[in-house]
Design a protein around this motif. Sequence first.
Motif, mmCIF file in Angstrom:
data_model
loop_
_atom_site.group_PDB
_atom_site.id
_atom_site.type_symbol
_atom_site.label_atom_id
_atom_site.label_comp_id
_atom_site.label_asym_id
_atom_site.label_seq_id
_atom_site.Cartn_x
_atom_site.Cartn_y
_atom_site.Cartn_z
ATOM 1 N N HIS A 268 -9.147 -12.740 -4.643
ATOM 2 C CA HIS A 268 -9.929 -14.121 -4.381
ATOM 3 C C HIS A 268 -8.947 -15.131 -4.703
ATOM 4 C CE1 HIS A 268 -13.350 -11.411 -4.202
ATOM 5 N NE2 HIS A 268 -13.846 -12.286 -3.435
ATOM 6 N N GLN A 269 -8.084 -15.025 -5.793
ATOM 7 C CA GLN A 269 -7.308 -15.858 -6.351
ATOM 8 C C GLN A 269 -5.801 -15.729 -5.964
ATOM 9 O OE1 GLN A 269 -8.601 -15.541 -10.259
ATOM 10 N NE2 GLN A 269 -10.607 -16.247 -10.180
ATOM 11 N N GLY A 270 -5.212 -14.958 -5.697
ATOM 12 C CA GLY A 270 -3.797 -14.521 -5.484
ATOM 13 C C GLY A 270 -3.563 -13.310 -4.867
ATOM 14 N N LEU A 271 -2.493 -12.964 -4.919
ATOM 15 C CA LEU A 271 -2.137 -11.514 -4.082
ATOM 16 C C LEU A 271 -1.729 -10.555 -5.043
ATOM 17 C CD1 LEU A 271 -1.464 -9.946 -1.534
ATOM 18 C CD2 LEU A 271 0.771 -10.971 -2.046
ATOM 19 N N PRO A 272 -2.640 -9.506 -5.426
ATOM 20 C CA PRO A 272 -2.316 -8.400 -6.327
ATOM 21 C C PRO A 272 -1.129 -7.596 -5.736
ATOM 22 C CG PRO A 272 -4.632 -8.228 -5.634
ATOM 23 C CD PRO A 272 -4.058 -9.342 -4.633
ATOM 24 N N VAL A 273 -0.359 -6.798 -6.605
ATOM 25 C CA VAL A 273 0.621 -6.029 -5.990
ATOM 26 C C VAL A 273 0.502 -4.628 -6.726
ATOM 27 C CG1 VAL A 273 3.191 -5.581 -6.087
ATOM 28 C CG2 VAL A 273 2.099 -7.901 -6.110
ATOM 29 N N GLN A 274 0.221 -3.916 -5.973
ATOM 30 C CA GLN A 274 -0.031 -2.383 -6.411
ATOM 31 C C GLN A 274 1.308 -1.716 -6.157
ATOM 32 O OE1 GLN A 274 -0.801 0.732 -7.584
ATOM 33 N NE2 GLN A 274 -2.828 0.199 -6.857
ATOM 34 N N GLY A 275 1.867 -1.530 -7.378
ATOM 35 C CA GLY A 275 3.200 -0.564 -7.603
ATOM 36 C C GLY A 275 3.196 0.585 -7.626
ATOM 37 N N ALA A 276 2.132 1.488 -7.393
ATOM 38 C CA ALA A 276 2.455 3.023 -7.568
ATOM 39 C C ALA A 276 3.104 3.325 -6.233
ATOM 40 C CB ALA A 276 0.917 3.263 -7.324
ATOM 41 N N SER A 277 3.500 4.381 -6.366
ATOM 42 C CA SER A 277 4.142 5.252 -5.126
ATOM 43 C C SER A 277 3.203 5.791 -4.183
ATOM 44 C CB SER A 277 5.199 6.393 -5.580
ATOM 45 O OG SER A 277 4.184 7.364 -6.168
ATOM 46 N N LEU A 278 3.514 6.005 -2.921
ATOM 47 C CA LEU A 278 2.474 6.771 -1.964
ATOM 48 C C LEU A 278 1.886 8.025 -2.747
ATOM 49 C CD1 LEU A 278 4.140 6.175 1.602
ATOM 50 C CD2 LEU A 278 1.757 5.394 0.387
ATOM 51 N N ASP A 279 2.558 8.743 -3.141
ATOM 52 C CA ASP A 279 2.331 10.079 -3.890
ATOM 53 C C ASP A 279 1.267 9.770 -5.029
ATOM 54 O OD1 ASP A 279 3.675 11.621 -2.165
ATOM 55 O OD2 ASP A 279 5.432 12.050 -3.760
ATOM 56 N N GLN A 280 1.462 8.763 -5.863
ATOM 57 C CA GLN A 280 0.356 8.380 -6.671
ATOM 58 C C GLN A 280 -0.869 7.972 -6.082
ATOM 59 O OE1 GLN A 280 3.155 5.716 -8.773
ATOM 60 N NE2 GLN A 280 3.505 7.002 -10.332
ATOM 61 N N LEU A 281 -0.633 6.904 -5.002
ATOM 62 C CA LEU A 281 -1.913 6.399 -4.481
ATOM 63 C C LEU A 281 -2.572 7.721 -3.815
ATOM 64 C CD1 LEU A 281 -0.297 3.461 -2.719
ATOM 65 C CD2 LEU A 281 -2.162 3.469 -4.511
ATOM 66 N N ARG A 282 -1.812 8.563 -3.146
ATOM 67 C CA ARG A 282 -2.502 9.764 -2.405
ATOM 68 C C ARG A 282 -3.451 10.568 -3.625
ATOM 69 N NH1 ARG A 282 2.252 10.624 1.621
ATOM 70 N NH2 ARG A 282 1.821 8.950 3.046
ATOM 71 N N ALA A 283 -2.930 10.492 -4.707
ATOM 72 C CA ALA A 283 -3.614 11.486 -5.738
ATOM 73 C C ALA A 283 -4.582 10.578 -6.407
ATOM 74 C CB ALA A 283 -2.306 11.874 -6.770
ATOM 75 N N ARG A 284 -4.825 9.241 -6.253
ATOM 76 C CA ARG A 284 -5.674 8.634 -7.070
ATOM 77 C C ARG A 284 -6.607 7.609 -6.017
ATOM 78 N NH1 ARG A 284 -7.119 6.565 -12.147
ATOM 79 N NH2 ARG A 284 -7.694 4.266 -11.917
ATOM 80 N N ASP A 285 -5.908 6.530 -5.841
ATOM 81 C CA ASP A 285 -6.662 5.474 -5.210
ATOM 82 C C ASP A 285 -7.110 5.913 -3.664
ATOM 83 O OD1 ASP A 285 -6.164 2.387 -6.766
ATOM 84 O OD2 ASP A 285 -4.846 4.300 -7.138
ATOM 85 N N ALA A 309 5.529 0.168 -1.463
ATOM 86 C CA ALA A 309 5.554 1.404 -1.114
ATOM 87 C C ALA A 309 5.344 1.214 0.223
ATOM 88 C CB ALA A 309 5.006 2.453 -1.920
ATOM 89 N N LEU A 310 4.555 0.464 0.699
ATOM 90 C CA LEU A 310 4.346 0.426 2.499
ATOM 91 C C LEU A 310 5.159 -0.603 2.987
ATOM 92 C CD1 LEU A 310 0.641 1.520 2.181
ATOM 93 C CD2 LEU A 310 2.478 2.851 3.269
ATOM 94 N N GLN A 311 4.868 -1.919 2.480
ATOM 95 C CA GLN A 311 5.500 -2.835 3.092
ATOM 96 C C GLN A 311 5.458 -4.307 2.103
ATOM 97 O OE1 GLN A 311 3.635 -4.260 7.010
ATOM 98 N NE2 GLN A 311 5.051 -5.778 7.366
ATOM 99 N N PRO A 312 6.685 -4.302 1.184
ATOM 100 C CA PRO A 312 6.665 -5.068 0.207
ATOM 101 C C PRO A 312 6.093 -6.805 0.500
ATOM 102 C CG PRO A 312 8.431 -3.957 0.221
ATOM 103 C CD PRO A 312 7.815 -3.537 1.717
ATOM 104 N N GLY A 313 5.381 -7.371 -0.112
ATOM 105 C CA GLY A 313 5.222 -8.876 -0.166
ATOM 106 C C GLY A 313 3.936 -9.052 0.917
ATOM 107 N N VAL A 314 3.378 -8.140 1.577
ATOM 108 C CA VAL A 314 2.574 -8.415 2.723
ATOM 109 C C VAL A 314 1.238 -7.704 2.404
ATOM 110 C CG1 VAL A 314 1.918 -7.936 5.104
ATOM 111 C CG2 VAL A 314 4.355 -8.144 4.394
ATOM 112 N N PRO A 315 0.034 -8.588 2.292
ATOM 113 C CA PRO A 315 -1.288 -8.021 2.090
ATOM 114 C C PRO A 315 -1.623 -6.576 3.157
ATOM 115 C CG PRO A 315 -1.146 -10.216 2.090
ATOM 116 C CD PRO A 315 0.015 -9.963 2.530
ATOM 117 N N ALA A 316 -2.158 -5.662 2.543
ATOM 118 C CA ALA A 316 -2.416 -4.593 3.206
ATOM 119 C C ALA A 316 -3.309 -5.027 4.498
ATOM 120 C CB ALA A 316 -3.413 -3.551 2.409
ATOM 121 N N SER A 317 -4.071 -6.082 4.430
ATOM 122 C CA SER A 317 -5.041 -6.362 5.475
ATOM 123 C C SER A 317 -4.070 -7.067 6.660
ATOM 124 C CB SER A 317 -5.734 -7.534 4.989
ATOM 125 O OG SER A 317 -5.353 -8.668 4.435
#
Length: 553
Positions: A268-285, A309-317
């Motif tokens: 709501h206030q700024g852009l969070p950065v998810q630093g996990a690798s794709l393998d880590q994301l797939r195992a958790r989030d 790990a997907l597209q640096p600096g760009v919100p997933a949305s």
Amino acid sequence: MVKLQLMRESLHNRNLLPVTAALLAGLVLPAAGCSSPATPGAGSPGQAAPSAHSAQPLGWGPEQADADAAARAVAGMSLEQKAGQVLLASFSGLDVEAHAKTVERLHLAGSIVMGDNVPAAASGQVDTAAMRAATDRLQRAARADGRGWPGLIGVDQEGGLVARLRAPLTEWPAPMSYGAAGSDPLAADAGRALSAELAGVGFNVDFAPAADVTMGPADPTIGARSFSGSPDTAAAVGTAFSKGMLDAGVLPAAKHFPGHGSVSVNSHQGLPVQGASLDQLRARDLKPFQAAIDAGLPMVMTGHISVPALQPGVPASVSAASYAELRRMGFKGVAVTDAMNMGAITEQFPNDSSAPLALAAGADLILMPASVDTAHAAIVSAVRNGSLPAARLDEAARRVVTMQLWRGRSQPTRASAPGSGSALSEKVSQEAITVLSGPCKGPIVPASVRVTGGTEQDRARFAAAARQAGVGVGSGPVVALIGYGEGPVTADVAVALDAPWPLEKSAAPAKIALYGRSQEAFEALAAVLAGKAPAPGKLPVAVGAQGPGAGCT
């Protein structure tokens, strides 16, 4: 039921009705709230009779017949209608009529109702009759150009902290309660009951549940909105809750892909950065989202979270790589963005330039642009200048219409009266309440206690529940209530009303996680304090050295 003759007559009275004309050649649907399914037409000129192929499921709820009818409808739309069909707007205050005219003028898919749009009665509670009148007006506006499908009338109603509609509707505890209770059937029952009350006041979309897996105290945004810190528990309980919602005829949206519970910035206030690798994301989030997709749920909400790990600096949305990952996971439904008026988006993409960018990246439905007029104009302009391919807009509109057609055809509304879920809400809290330290059997407090902390309403609710359980309030050991955002306490009994993490550093012989602050939650607490009920819940997250699963045995 929309009468065929009335639809034909309306064709002569409006200029923008190719949508209805297309539907008259194929699929005529009941009005929102009707429970009887419509049958695809077989006798219109140039329209083949439906075949067995038309009943083929698409893997996310709708059938091929819905997709075929949506394709015909979108093919008959103007560019301006298509641009409206992928927008879901908010509005300010109680002027529903002014917003309804905007919905009609821009051909919007529907509306989302926020807290300041909820009418209040003289008692201070929700005026449910006025709320139903408002949602009915917004529904008519969404169908004003002859559309043969329900408009999307949405709200954020998760339970706990995020609930736009309060009493007399049932107040539900925080979603973390379901993880603590550890019962998929209970979560499904709650999702069904919560949604049935929403349906009773005219909603057919609830932007819930939060499928995010919380990482703990460093998570500033999700917290007790998460079902659990365990990916597997969040997946199972969240999917069960969503299926319950669908049973009541309300469309759920698993959010916030690829997961907002393991980032340390509030989007709501700024852009969070998810630093996990794709393998880590797939195992958790990503696990709860994969479960939602595998269950065929209709919507996934993308969050404003940068994933290098997907597209640096760009919100997933607004990230093509993020939508590609979502589709790689097998998702065939509607990808809706989180609210586009949030800081993570507006700081980087001013003047609603994010709307066409999100569509070009792979979004299907744009939620809450800062200015829906500006967003609509930006989408139209982007198609005309080629920066948003016309085929991509068509695909997005087809997905949204397919979902709406299916919702109107096959999702009967099982509405219930406001407050009808109260007993179930109390059962959720009874099953969730967790004793981290202190006695697991017998009374935890004597015949009288003092209560501190929380809000004035919290203390009043505690007092009422305590007296009902035979415990006086005014003298004796201290029961300290810890509300949302409050820190550790020193007391005889520490009770966390939201996420349980403040209990770690609280100095108290007895520590209890309640995960809710409804009257029903306080009644469950009072029964445990008085020794009249057990505390069967287990921690769904770690609290210091106490790992998930801690609690009374």
